[in-house]
Scaffold this motif. Sequence first.
Motif, short mmCIF file in Angstrom:
data_model
loop_
_atom_site.label_atom_id
_atom_site.label_comp_id
_atom_site.label_asym_id
_atom_site.label_seq_id
_atom_site.Cartn_x
_atom_site.Cartn_y
_atom_site.Cartn_z
N SER A 184 91.38 -43.92 -48.24
CA SER A 184 91.71 -45.31 -47.91
C SER A 184 91.31 -45.64 -46.48
CB SER A 184 93.21 -45.53 -48.09
OG SER A 184 93.91 -44.83 -47.06
N PRO A 185 91.19 -46.94 -46.16
CA PRO A 185 90.90 -47.32 -44.77
C PRO A 185 91.91 -46.77 -43.76
CG PRO A 185 90.52 -49.17 -46.24
CD PRO A 185 91.13 -48.09 -47.07
N ASP A 186 93.20 -46.68 -44.15
CA ASP A 186 94.20 -46.11 -43.25
C ASP A 186 93.92 -44.64 -42.97
OD1 ASP A 186 95.52 -48.51 -43.09
OD2 ASP A 186 97.11 -47.97 -44.51
N ALA A 187 93.54 -43.91 -44.00
CA ALA A 187 93.22 -42.49 -43.82
C ALA A 187 91.97 -42.33 -42.95
CB ALA A 187 93.01 -41.82 -45.17
N GLN A 188 91.00 -43.20 -43.15
CA GLN A 188 89.79 -43.14 -42.34
C GLN A 188 90.10 -43.40 -40.87
OE1 GLN A 188 86.57 -45.55 -43.97
NE2 GLN A 188 87.32 -45.22 -46.05
N ALA A 189 90.98 -44.37 -40.62
CA ALA A 189 91.36 -44.67 -39.24
C ALA A 189 92.07 -43.49 -38.61
CB ALA A 189 92.25 -45.92 -39.21
N ALA A 190 92.91 -42.81 -39.37
CA ALA A 190 93.61 -41.63 -38.85
C ALA A 190 92.63 -40.52 -38.52
CB ALA A 190 94.64 -41.15 -39.87
N LEU A 191 91.61 -40.34 -39.36
CA LEU A 191 90.60 -39.32 -39.09
C LEU A 191 89.85 -39.64 -37.80
CD1 LEU A 191 88.85 -36.88 -39.88
CD2 LEU A 191 87.46 -38.44 -41.27
N ALA A 192 89.45 -40.88 -37.62
CA ALA A 192 88.73 -41.27 -36.41
C ALA A 192 89.59 -41.08 -35.16
CB ALA A 192 88.26 -42.72 -36.51
N LEU A 193 90.87 -41.42 -35.27
CA LEU A 193 91.76 -41.32 -34.12
C LEU A 193 91.91 -39.86 -33.68
CD1 LEU A 193 93.77 -42.76 -32.21
CD2 LEU A 193 95.54 -42.34 -33.94
N VAL A 194 92.15 -38.97 -34.63
CA VAL A 194 92.33 -37.56 -34.28
C VAL A 194 91.01 -36.95 -33.81
CG1 VAL A 194 93.02 -35.29 -35.16
CG2 VAL A 194 94.27 -37.33 -35.87
N TRP A 195 89.92 -37.34 -34.43
CA TRP A 195 88.62 -36.79 -34.03
C TRP A 195 88.29 -37.13 -32.59
CZ3 TRP A 195 85.85 -33.22 -36.48
CH2 TRP A 195 84.55 -32.96 -36.01
N HIS A 196 88.69 -38.33 -32.15
CA HIS A 196 88.40 -38.78 -30.79
C HIS A 196 89.43 -38.27 -29.77
CE1 HIS A 196 84.94 -41.27 -31.41
NE2 HIS A 196 85.54 -42.03 -32.31
N ASP A 197 90.51 -37.66 -30.24
CA ASP A 197 91.60 -37.25 -29.35
C ASP A 197 91.08 -36.29 -28.28
OD1 ASP A 197 93.92 -36.07 -28.18
OD2 ASP A 197 95.07 -36.68 -29.94
N SER A 198 91.28 -36.64 -27.03
CA SER A 198 90.73 -35.84 -25.92
C SER A 198 91.33 -34.44 -25.86
CB SER A 198 90.98 -36.57 -24.59
OG SER A 198 92.37 -36.76 -24.37
N ARG A 199 92.52 -34.24 -26.42
CA ARG A 199 93.12 -32.90 -26.39
C ARG A 199 92.23 -31.89 -27.09
NH1 ARG A 199 98.73 -33.69 -29.11
NH2 ARG A 199 97.40 -35.03 -30.41
N TRP A 200 91.63 -32.32 -28.22
CA TRP A 200 90.79 -31.38 -28.98
C TRP A 200 89.48 -31.12 -28.23
CZ3 TRP A 200 94.84 -30.32 -30.96
CH2 TRP A 200 95.57 -31.08 -31.86
N LYS A 201 88.93 -32.14 -27.61
CA LYS A 201 87.66 -31.96 -26.90
C LYS A 201 87.80 -30.94 -25.77
CE LYS A 201 86.01 -36.65 -27.83
NZ LYS A 201 85.54 -37.91 -27.23
N GLY A 202 88.93 -31.00 -25.07
CA GLY A 202 89.13 -30.07 -23.98
C GLY A 202 89.17 -28.64 -24.46
N GLU A 203 89.76 -28.37 -25.60
CA GLU A 203 89.85 -27.01 -26.10
C GLU A 203 88.50 -26.52 -26.57
OE1 GLU A 203 92.91 -26.45 -28.95
OE2 GLU A 203 94.36 -27.63 -27.85
#
Length: 360
Positions: free
Chosen positions: A336-355
């Motif tokens: 769903s669009p809500d699930a897609q938005a959640a995926l984009a939000l977590v993918w862009h989360d700077s915490r993951w990029k730092g690790e």
Amino acid sequence: MSLAPMPWPEHGGPDGGPAILHDFSTNANPLPLPEPLVNALAATDRRRYPDPHYGRLCERLAAHHGVPAHRVLPTAGSSEAIRRLTLLAHLQGLGEAWVPAPGYGDYAAAAYALGLKVHGWPAPATLLEALDRAHHPALVWLNEPCNPTGVSLPHSFWQSLAEIAWAKGHWLVLDRAYEPLRLEGRDPILPGMAARAWQLWSPNKALGLTGIRAGYVLAPTEAAEGLGQRLRALAPSWVLSAEGEQMLLAWWGEAVQAWLADSRRTLEQWRTMQRNLLSDLGWAQRATVTPFWLARPPLPARLLELRLRQLRSAGLKLRDASSFGLPGWVRVSTQSPDAQAALALVWHDSRWKGEEGEGA
């Protein structure tokens, strides 16, 4: 190519961890069930055994497919049918199995369990050449549309395959789990060929009811009286639960099929949105005719494994394609669009990029 023995096959869906909030890892239809099916399942009588012969069910399914009822063999879903058909082939003296590579892991697992030699076919031309050279009949697994790729094989391939298979005596098994979820094109398998192959049908993916293990096999016309009845004899008593029987009784009904047609239109719109999103995120994506496909995030395989664990901890799950022999790739299903938005939000989360030590 010969395949090395594999461990217990991997699947999408629950993995023993926390609840999955947005599941991109299974190919099940994510849309809410149609009300007639909800009501039918709620009214299922669980206090009594189903008919052990499933007479009414077989008649209804046979009427839809335009075949005699004795060609319809109920199964506890495709995975159970795969095990039983492989056992039947083994008992009939077949010693080799050809499986799609990449492909659903249960095909190879069932063959290994019975000591069959397993070969993977990565491309249609590879399979045609190998089967034409074969000195003995083999068990040949195919799915149309294909899993995990979501592609559809051309009509010319199916014509050539049929000619070689009938000349050499190969057993063709067509897994049709995703035909009801085809979003583009037409089924390339002609009725004449389908009548001479084993066909597996399991509507729980299309209905989003993967927790109900129910399906059926259509036996080849010429094998229905002999091998088909032997396949039936290999089944346990009451192979279908009451809920499974009810789901299959409702499956080809007008109300459920109208809902399915509507859901395909919605899934096509959502798929376009999701592919655009993944493209914006820099993911490579392969073509598909289904609501699922293969995608490659812009990460090395070693970092992708970490990112998938991070997504999982945030309640999102994608299907790592490493077990398909495709490290660095994932199989994603339309959500769903809500699930897609959640995926984009977590993918862009700077915490993951730092690790990870690099932007993604």
